[in-house]
Design a protein around this motif. Structure first.
Motif, PDB file in Angstrom:
ATOM      1  N   GLU A  70       8.872  43.717  79.078  1.00  0.00           N
ATOM      2  CA  GLU A  70      10.054  44.254  78.398  1.00  0.00           C
ATOM      3  C   GLU A  70       9.645  44.882  77.062  1.00  0.00           C
ATOM      4  O   GLU A  70      10.112  45.967  76.704  1.00  0.00           O
ATOM      5  CB  GLU A  70      11.103  43.157  78.154  1.00  0.00           C
ATOM      6  N   VAL A  74      18.431  44.091  76.890  1.00  0.00           N
ATOM      7  CA  VAL A  74      17.034  44.484  77.136  1.00  0.00           C
ATOM      8  C   VAL A  74      16.273  43.431  77.939  1.00  0.00           C
ATOM      9  O   VAL A  74      15.108  43.644  78.298  1.00  0.00           O
ATOM     10  CB  VAL A  74      16.293  44.766  75.813  1.00  0.00           C
ATOM     11  N   THR A  96      13.614  56.510  71.768  1.00  0.00           N
ATOM     12  CA  THR A  96      14.268  55.807  70.675  1.00  0.00           C
ATOM     13  C   THR A  96      13.524  56.090  69.375  1.00  0.00           C
ATOM     14  O   THR A  96      12.306  56.047  69.328  1.00  0.00           O
ATOM     15  CB  THR A  96      14.277  54.290  70.930  1.00  0.00           C
ATOM     16  N   LEU A 104      16.875  49.347  67.435  1.00  0.00           N
ATOM     17  CA  LEU A 104      16.443  48.613  68.619  1.00  0.00           C
ATOM     18  C   LEU A 104      16.547  47.110  68.403  1.00  0.00           C
ATOM     19  O   LEU A 104      17.051  46.373  69.257  1.00  0.00           O
ATOM     20  CB  LEU A 104      14.998  48.989  68.960  1.00  0.00           C
ATOM     21  N   ARG A 109       7.955  48.229  77.599  1.00  0.00           N
ATOM     22  CA  ARG A 109       8.918  49.287  77.918  1.00  0.00           C
ATOM     23  C   ARG A 109       9.611  49.801  76.657  1.00  0.00           C
ATOM     24  O   ARG A 109       9.856  51.002  76.511  1.00  0.00           O
ATOM     25  CB  ARG A 109       9.963  48.774  78.916  1.00  0.00           C
ATOM     26  N   LEU A 110       9.930  48.882  75.764  1.00  0.00           N
ATOM     27  CA  LEU A 110      10.593  49.275  74.520  1.00  0.00           C
ATOM     28  C   LEU A 110       9.648  50.028  73.585  1.00  0.00           C
ATOM     29  O   LEU A 110      10.007  51.062  73.018  1.00  0.00           O
ATOM     30  CB  LEU A 110      11.140  48.033  73.818  1.00  0.00           C
ATOM     31  N   ASP A 115       8.654  53.804  74.188  1.00  0.00           N
ATOM     32  CA  ASP A 115       9.673  54.830  73.957  1.00  0.00           C
ATOM     33  C   ASP A 115      10.034  55.008  72.486  1.00  0.00           C
ATOM     34  O   ASP A 115      10.970  55.741  72.162  1.00  0.00           O
ATOM     35  CB  ASP A 115      10.942  54.488  74.748  1.00  0.00           C
ATOM     36  N   THR A 124      19.829  45.339  68.874  1.00  0.00           N
ATOM     37  CA  THR A 124      20.415  45.349  70.213  1.00  0.00           C
ATOM     38  C   THR A 124      20.631  43.924  70.718  1.00  0.00           C
ATOM     39  O   THR A 124      19.752  43.070  70.566  1.00  0.00           O
ATOM     40  CB  THR A 124      19.475  46.085  71.191  1.00  0.00           C
TER      41      THR A 124
END
Length: 280
Positions: A130, A16, A2, A8, A133-134, A137, A11
């Motif tokens: 979470e 997510v 991303t 993001l 993980r975001l 990337d 979203t």
């Protein structure tokens, strides 16, 4: 990978949200809740009444209350989640943007937030994992050094420090882990997870035993230390720190400079990073 933080953060939060945090009735026993939490390899549960979320129960909440006059002599299996949960609960409704969830976490210093749908039913949650993980990337995370995001350690302990003093320091400095030093060397950390393991063991063993071989007040850091926490250098990228958090599935990544612990990255630092880069 991303590339846009702004994209993001816009979203819908349910896209997510993770499903790892156990969702349990508030009247479950603390022993049942801890068993579910241990199986999920996480440090919290979302507690409900009927179909609606009522509170969040974390290791910090348990450690905050377990030594009160009312509970200090109790068998942990005889206590209930409702006695320990943090309420009223702050949650984010499905359909809201991720940025709203992060603002809720940052403003309340929360390390997680439930995501709820119609009728207050829990659909998932946003936790440090979470966020990790975001963050890992994001292109901008590759170009951001840990030193620009980390929180500095303000205190350390040694192997002989009593864990009840560690508990006091964790609350006094609002930290989740503290570095452990031995003759000037960094040898590990002790934090909420390690203290919870000791407390759980102590209270379980205490049932029906009029005498304890080692009173809790004499248990020391050497009995609880985590020897190999995830570690990065100050010059490492934030993406690498997020990756280490996921890899080790631990609450914080320790920042070590010239073999000295200088700071850490936790879920709150990741949330704040995303919010400060909102226009990126």
């Amino acid at each position: 990978m991303t590339s846009s933080v702004a994209q993001l953060l816009s979203t819908p939060v349910e896209e997510v949200a993770g499903k790892e945090v156990p969702v349990l009735d508030k009247d479950f026993s603390l022993a049942e809740i801890l068993k579910a939490v241990e199986k999920a390899k996480i440090d919290r549960a979302f507690l409900t009444e009927g179909n609606s979320v009522r509170g969040v129960l974390t290791f910090r909440d348990i450690l905050d209350k377990i030594a009160t006059v009312r509970t200090k002599q109790a068998y942990i299996g005889g206590l209930h989640g409702s006695s320990f949960m943090n309420e009223p609960v702050k949650y984010v409704e499905a359909g809201r943007e991720l940025s709203h969830a992060l603002e809720t976490m940052a403003n309340g210093m929360f390390t997680s937030v439930p995501v709820v749908g119609a009728g207050g039913v829990v659909e998932g949650g946003i936790t440090r994992f979470e966020l990790a993980r975001l963050v890992k990337d994001l292109e901008i995370s590759q170009d951001t050094s840990v030193r620009d995001v980390m929180r500095t350690f303000l205190v350390s302990v040694n192997l002989q420090t009593r864990i009840l003093h560690v508990r006091q320091l964790l609350y006094e400095y609002d930290m989740s882990v503290i570095p452990v030093m031995d003759e000037g060397r960094f040898v590990g950390v002790v934090g909420l997870d390690e203290l919870m393991a000791i407390i759980k063991s102590f209270y379980n063993l205490a049932r029906g035993e009029p005498k304890r071989h080692t009173p809790l007040k004499y248990v020391i850091v050497a009995d609880a230390i985590r020897m190999r926490p995830p570690v990065v250098t100050p010059d490492a990228s934030l993406a690498e720190a997020a990756e280490k958090m996921l890899e080790k599935r631990y609450r914080a990544v320790v920042v070590v400079d010239s073999e000295k612990p200088v700071g850490f990255i936790s879920g709150l630092e990741l949330a704040n990073f995303l919010l400060t880069k909102k226009s990126s």
